[in-house]
Scaffold this active site. Structure first.
Site, PDB file in Angstrom:
ATOM      1  N   LEU A  15       0.783  -1.001   0.062  1.00  0.00           N
ATOM      2  CA  LEU A  15       0.057  -0.144   0.043  1.00  0.00           C
ATOM      3  C   LEU A  15       0.917   1.363  -0.125  1.00  0.00           C
ATOM      4  O   LEU A  15       1.860   1.362   1.103  1.00  0.00           O
ATOM      5  CB  LEU A  15      -0.701  -0.019   1.052  1.00  0.00           C
ATOM      6  CG  LEU A  15      -1.930   1.111   1.405  1.00  0.00           C
ATOM      7  CD1 LEU A  15      -3.076   0.658   2.232  1.00  0.00           C
ATOM      8  CD2 LEU A  15      -1.325   2.521   2.135  1.00  0.00           C
ATOM      9  N   ILE A  16       0.724   2.354  -0.935  1.00  0.00           N
ATOM     10  CA  ILE A  16       1.425   3.154  -1.047  1.00  0.00           C
ATOM     11  C   ILE A  16       0.416   4.362  -1.110  1.00  0.00           C
ATOM     12  O   ILE A  16      -0.536   4.705  -1.639  1.00  0.00           O
ATOM     13  CB  ILE A  16       2.253   3.272  -2.464  1.00  0.00           C
ATOM     14  CG1 ILE A  16       3.117   1.899  -2.628  1.00  0.00           C
ATOM     15  CG2 ILE A  16       3.102   4.579  -2.671  1.00  0.00           C
ATOM     16  CD1 ILE A  16       3.951   1.991  -3.993  1.00  0.00           C
ATOM     17  N   SER A  20      -0.963  10.347  -6.399  1.00  0.00           N
ATOM     18  CA  SER A  20      -1.485  10.904  -7.541  1.00  0.00           C
ATOM     19  C   SER A  20      -0.301  11.617  -8.546  1.00  0.00           C
ATOM     20  O   SER A  20      -0.692  11.978  -9.790  1.00  0.00           O
ATOM     21  CB  SER A  20      -2.702  11.955  -7.222  1.00  0.00           C
ATOM     22  OG  SER A  20      -1.835  13.081  -6.326  1.00  0.00           O
ATOM     23  N   SER A  21       0.654  11.967  -8.068  1.00  0.00           N
ATOM     24  CA  SER A  21       1.787  12.641  -8.819  1.00  0.00           C
ATOM     25  C   SER A  21       3.165  12.268  -8.148  1.00  0.00           C
ATOM     26  O   SER A  21       3.334  11.459  -7.210  1.00  0.00           O
ATOM     27  CB  SER A  21       1.530  14.040  -8.828  1.00  0.00           C
ATOM     28  OG  SER A  21       1.706  14.568  -7.418  1.00  0.00           O
ATOM     29  N   GLY A  22       4.256  12.487  -8.628  1.00  0.00           N
ATOM     30  CA  GLY A  22       5.703  12.824  -8.168  1.00  0.00           C
ATOM     31  C   GLY A  22       5.998  11.290  -7.760  1.00  0.00           C
ATOM     32  O   GLY A  22       5.917  10.349  -8.630  1.00  0.00           O
ATOM     33  N   ILE A  23       6.886  11.354  -6.731  1.00  0.00           N
ATOM     34  CA  ILE A  23       7.296  10.017  -6.280  1.00  0.00           C
ATOM     35  C   ILE A  23       6.450   8.865  -5.919  1.00  0.00           C
ATOM     36  O   ILE A  23       6.729   8.029  -6.280  1.00  0.00           O
ATOM     37  CB  ILE A  23       8.349  10.263  -5.046  1.00  0.00           C
ATOM     38  CG1 ILE A  23       9.390  11.262  -5.465  1.00  0.00           C
ATOM     39  CG2 ILE A  23       8.927   9.259  -4.235  1.00  0.00           C
ATOM     40  CD1 ILE A  23      10.270  11.734  -3.973  1.00  0.00           C
ATOM     41  N   GLY A  24       5.346   9.386  -5.488  1.00  0.00           N
ATOM     42  CA  GLY A  24       4.304   8.270  -5.170  1.00  0.00           C
ATOM     43  C   GLY A  24       3.817   7.580  -6.360  1.00  0.00           C
ATOM     44  O   GLY A  24       3.869   6.425  -6.267  1.00  0.00           O
ATOM     45  N   SER A 148      12.669  12.999   3.535  1.00  0.00           N
ATOM     46  CA  SER A 148      13.655  14.127   2.982  1.00  0.00           C
ATOM     47  C   SER A 148      14.806  14.465   3.477  1.00  0.00           C
ATOM     48  O   SER A 148      15.015  14.047   4.823  1.00  0.00           O
ATOM     49  CB  SER A 148      12.551  15.502   3.066  1.00  0.00           C
ATOM     50  OG  SER A 148      13.241  16.376   2.499  1.00  0.00           O
ATOM     51  N   TYR A 161       7.749  22.306   7.843  1.00  0.00           N
ATOM     52  CA  TYR A 161       7.880  21.247   6.889  1.00  0.00           C
ATOM     53  C   TYR A 161       9.243  20.407   7.809  1.00  0.00           C
ATOM     54  O   TYR A 161       9.048  19.115   7.784  1.00  0.00           O
ATOM     55  CB  TYR A 161       8.153  21.569   5.661  1.00  0.00           C
ATOM     56  CG  TYR A 161       8.883  20.303   4.706  1.00  0.00           C
ATOM     57  CD1 TYR A 161       7.620  19.515   4.223  1.00  0.00           C
ATOM     58  CD2 TYR A 161      10.021  20.309   4.288  1.00  0.00           C
ATOM     59  CE1 TYR A 161       8.010  18.480   3.590  1.00  0.00           C
ATOM     60  CE2 TYR A 161      10.117  19.067   3.445  1.00  0.00           C
ATOM     61  CZ  TYR A 161       9.258  18.296   2.883  1.00  0.00           C
ATOM     62  OH  TYR A 161       9.550  17.336   2.060  1.00  0.00           O
TER      63      TYR A 161
END
Length: 290
Positions: A15-16, A20-24, A148, A161
């Site tokens: 499960l990730i 919807s975008s990017g690294i995922g 990060s 962040y």
């Protein structure tokens, strides 16, 4: 995407979050290409078109299953987890990837925004991990969390962040030996700059941000100039490059605890780990403001 119950109980299920975008998105497609049944979750499933297209182009559409999951909503997390286990019979890994960037300084944005950033980037990770652990203990599975380099080095105008990412790293570092005693491996992935994501994912209106910055405007302009240069430079990775270590961790016999996604990220993180009095980091971060 497939919504049918898996009939191959031997195939592994991951499960990730935040796909919807990017690294995922890149990690979901890459995990499916590696043969994993991939439950690709996102808060708004109407944004699944890019993932659907990428999975189809990679020839793995049948292995990618889109589900709604809002990591800030405990009921959403519990409902999604229950569906996954009911449909696949087991859960072998989770990848905590969902998160949100934020640029600003505490005097100006205040405590509510800090709490919002912590909710998405830290408490969401903790909630999903907590909910997954019984199933991962049963499967001898693994927890992989995308943090990060900002989880190691605090960066200007990123107090909220970086605080959230620092918290995630401390949480996972503390959890890792306890989880290992239960047969569950824990790892964190530390990307550096990922091309095109700075403005798009953080949602910056740079002129408005500078107008509202008051006495912080000159330093903020210096930081933005540095960030835009970094995210557009040769050191910035594509989403696919940053996601590759996620799949390496999924498939490794034994995961390292801390994984950087590039040589630049390794050098950057290494500066902090060798900087006992903090002077090297402070000198470097100060240079980002000019």
């Amino acid at each position: 995407m497939s919504t049918a119950k898996s009939t191959d109980t031997a195939a592994k299920t991951v499960l990730i979050t935040g796909t919807s975008s990017g690294i995922g998105l890149a990690a979901a497609v890459a995990a499916a290409r590696a043969g994993w049944h991939t439950v690709a979750t996102m808060r708004d499933t109407t944004r699944a078109d890019a993932l659907n297209k990428a999975a189809a182009e990679a020839g793995v559409a049948e292995l990618v299953q889109v589900k709604r999951l809002d990591v800030t909503d405990a009921q959403s997390v519990a409902a999604c987890m229950a569906e996954v286990v009911a449909e696949h019979g087991h859960l072998d890994a989770v990848v905590n990837n969902a998160g949100a960037g934020f640029v600003g300084t505490i005097e100006q944005h205040g405590m509510e925004q800090l709490r919002n950033v912590m909710e998405v980037n830290f408490f969401g990770v903790a909630e999903l991990t907590r909910t997954a652990l019984p199933h991962l203990r049963a499967s001898g599975g693994r927890v992989i969390t995308v943090t990060s380099v900002g989880g190691v080095i605090g960066q200007p105008f990123n107090e909220s962040y970086c605080a959230a990412k620092f918290a995630v790293e401390g949480f996972m570092e503390s959890l890792a030996p306890v989880a290992a005693a239960m047969g569950v491996q824990v790892s964190i992935i530390e990307p550096g700059a990922v091309a095109s994501e700075f403005v798009n994912n953080v949602g910056l209106d740079i002129p408005a941000l500078l107008t509202q910055a008051g006495p912080y405007a000159p330093a903020l302009q210096g930081y933005i100039n540095h960030a835009l240069q970094s995210f557009g430079s040769d050191t910035a990775q594509t989403s696919e490059q940053a996601a590759a270590p996620v799949v390496d961790a999924l498939t490794a016999e034994k995961m390292p605890f801390r994984i950087q996604t590039s040589d630049w990220a390794r050098a950057f993180v290494g500066m902090k780990l060798a900087d006992l009095d903090g002077s090297a980091v402070q000198t470097e971060m100060t240079s980002w403001l000019s």
